[in-house]
Design an enzyme around this catalytic site. Structure first.
Site, PDB file in Angstrom:
ATOM      1  CB  VAL A   1      -0.972   0.004   1.209  1.00 42.01           C
ATOM      2  CG1 VAL A   1      -1.910   1.206   1.122  1.00 42.01           C
ATOM      3  CG2 VAL A   1      -1.780  -1.284   1.265  1.00 42.01           C
TER       4      VAL A   1
ATOM      5  N   GLY B   1       0.092 -15.850  -3.220  1.00 43.65           N
ATOM      6  CA  GLY B   1       0.370 -14.718  -2.333  1.00 43.65           C
ATOM      7  C   GLY B   1      -0.885 -14.007  -1.861  1.00 43.65           C
TER       8      GLY B   1
ATOM      9  CE  LYS C   1     -10.803  -5.889   4.951  1.00 42.72           C
ATOM     10  NZ  LYS C   1     -10.541  -6.878   3.909  1.00 42.72           N
TER      11      LYS C   1
END
Ligand code: NAP
Ligand code: HSE
Length: 428
Positions: free
Chosen positions: A15, A189, A207
């Site tokens: 990120v 991955g 979340k």
């Protein structure tokens, strides 16, 4: 133009590098929209020497993210390290104490420490923004806190872990067992370093807890989320569900009930023709329901460098514009500590059992269900070659508590050969 907004970025992984790439690619476009330039003042990660495929030479380096967070020359601390404790927590607290706004993609940190962090930030007149923490590139926090702010939210649902949706849809399309697809996801991955964060429903539960806090004016409470992972789902469950017109999804649902706030993240059957039922691969979907707006469906990439950086950049641009909203959409002091309602809303259930193939076995199971007040809607025993008979039962609406009582009673029948699998059928 006003003076530049200066960032300190901690975390240069997927990120962090995605964000820097985006800021380097579109500086003029971003400055025009933000009304001022956005500059990176300093960066931090564990290893200074790692080649990250980017030119980072213009930025100052800090070994310690806590020191970075408190630097006098930054306005916004961008936390992209991850983890609910350690450096991420210490640096975020340090940033707020030093009078910085914070942007983060860290759902674990906010799901566990969101309330005290929001209180501290708001007391200091600072904001914490976290669009990237929920469903990556989908602007779901903005939808809830801005576009839908005039609605009473009635329900929030979502497939918010791409890895689980990849595993479930791949099992179905390739006809492969869970263990094989899990291994495939690892090779690709897709799995977190601790795979249980994905397949155990924890990541998606974080979340959901964040969305529930915003939607229902609640103090974020991850401990109140009922969690069940996808590890017990078999290819046979997926095939049988399909045959009945359903798909199996790791679905998060938050809704207010007469007994309190229900938050659950668990495998559910949803109609195959619904938007959630049609969701393939690693994509995320969030469904929001409000009293005025009705139902809204948001779909998009929930992970990856580009989509996640897109959400982080949007938060930074909002701060540059001077847009300042409370962390969870209303002042943290006004968020209520909600009573947790566990499995309060009744639903039909899919039950898979393996019974001894002998006279009266099915009758014993049916009696246990009846004694718990559960009515059978459909039942099927499918082909088998040995003494173990696979049986599927779809119940009429019942509560999870009644079902658990019946499942406990199955043990007394002496005919149930393995742990029953019970999957809720969600009306979406
Ligand atoms: P990542 O690729 O593992 O990168 C983590 C970065 O943080 C690395 O650069 C690492 O340094 C640095 N770091 C870790 N611990 C540190 C410490 N104690 N001090 C200084 N630096 C430290 O992680 P990521 O995938 O980018 O995820 C970052 C955050 O975004 C997490 O909260 C994650 O949950 C969230 N998120 C990720 C995605 C996604 O698609 N990846 C989507 C949504 C949200 P080194 O590189 O030197 O090791
Ligand atoms: N492990 C997460 C997923 C990454 O699979 O969706 C984004 O939070």
């Amino acid at each position: 133009m006003s003076k530049p907004l200066r960032l300190g970025i901690a975390g240069l992984g997927t990120v962090g590098c995605g964000l820097i790439r985006q800021l380097q690619t579109h500086p003029d476009l971003i400055a025009a929209r933000a009304g001022r330039a956005i500059e990176i003042a300093a960066i931090s990660a564990r290893s200074r020497d790692k080649d990250r495929g980017l030119d980072l030479s213009a930025y100052e380096w800090e070994d310690d993210p806590v020191a970075l967070a408190a630097r006098a020359d930054i306005d916004v601390f961008v936390e992209l390290m991850g983890g609910s404790e350690g450096s991420a927590k210490a640096a975020t607290e340090a940033a707020i104490a030093a009078g910085k706004d914070v942007v983060t993609a860290n759902k674990a940190l906010l799901a566990i420490h969101g309330q005290p962090l929001a209180l501290a930030a708001e007391a200091a007149g600072k904001v914490i923004r976290f669009e990237a923490a929920v469903a990556g590139g989908i602007p779901v926090i903005k939808s809830l806190t801005e576009g839908l702010a005039g609605n009473q939210i009635t329900r929030v649902m979502g497939v918010m872990n791409g890895t689980c949706n990849y595993i479930l849809t791949r099992m179905e399309s390739a006809g492969l067992p869970y263990a094989e697809v899990f291994e495939e996801a690892r090779q690709l991955g897709y799995l977190e370093a601790d795979p249980n964060l994905d397949v155990g429903g924890i990541d998606a539960g974080h979340k959901l807890a964040l969305l529930a806090a915003i939607a229902f004016g609640a103090q974020v409470d991850f401990d109140a989320v009922e969690l069940e992972g996808i590890g017990s789902i078999t290819i046979e469950d997926i095939r049988q569900a399909d045959d009945m017109g359903y798909k199996i999804k790791l679905l998060g649902v938050a809704q207010m009930t007469g007994r309190g706030l229900e938050q659950r993240m668990s495998p559910c059957l949803v109609p195959a023709t619904s938007p959630l039922g049609q969701l393939q691969g690693g994509t995320n979907m969030v469904v929001l329901e409000g009293d005025a707006v009705g139902q809204i469906v948001l779909r998009g990439a929930g992970a990856g460098a580009g989509p996640t950086a897109s959400a982080v950049a949007g938060d930074i641009i909002d701060i540059a514009r001077g847009f300042r909203a409370p962390t969870f959409g209303q002042p943290a002091t006004s968020l209520r500590k909600m009573r947790a309602a566990r499995a309060a809303v009744p639903a039909p259930y899919y039950l898979r059992l393996t019974l001894q193939d002998k006279p009266g076995a099915l009758a014993k199971v049916a009696r246990a269900l009846g004694e718990s007040g559960i009515s059978i809607n459909r039942m099927r025993q499918y082909d088998h070659a040995d003494v173990a008979a696979p049986v599927l039962i779809v119940t009429h609406k019942t509560t999870r508590a009644a079902l658990d009582e019946a499942i406990a009673a199955f043990a007394e029948t002496g005919v149930v050969m393995s742990d029953p699998v019970a999957i809720r059928i969600e009306a979406v």
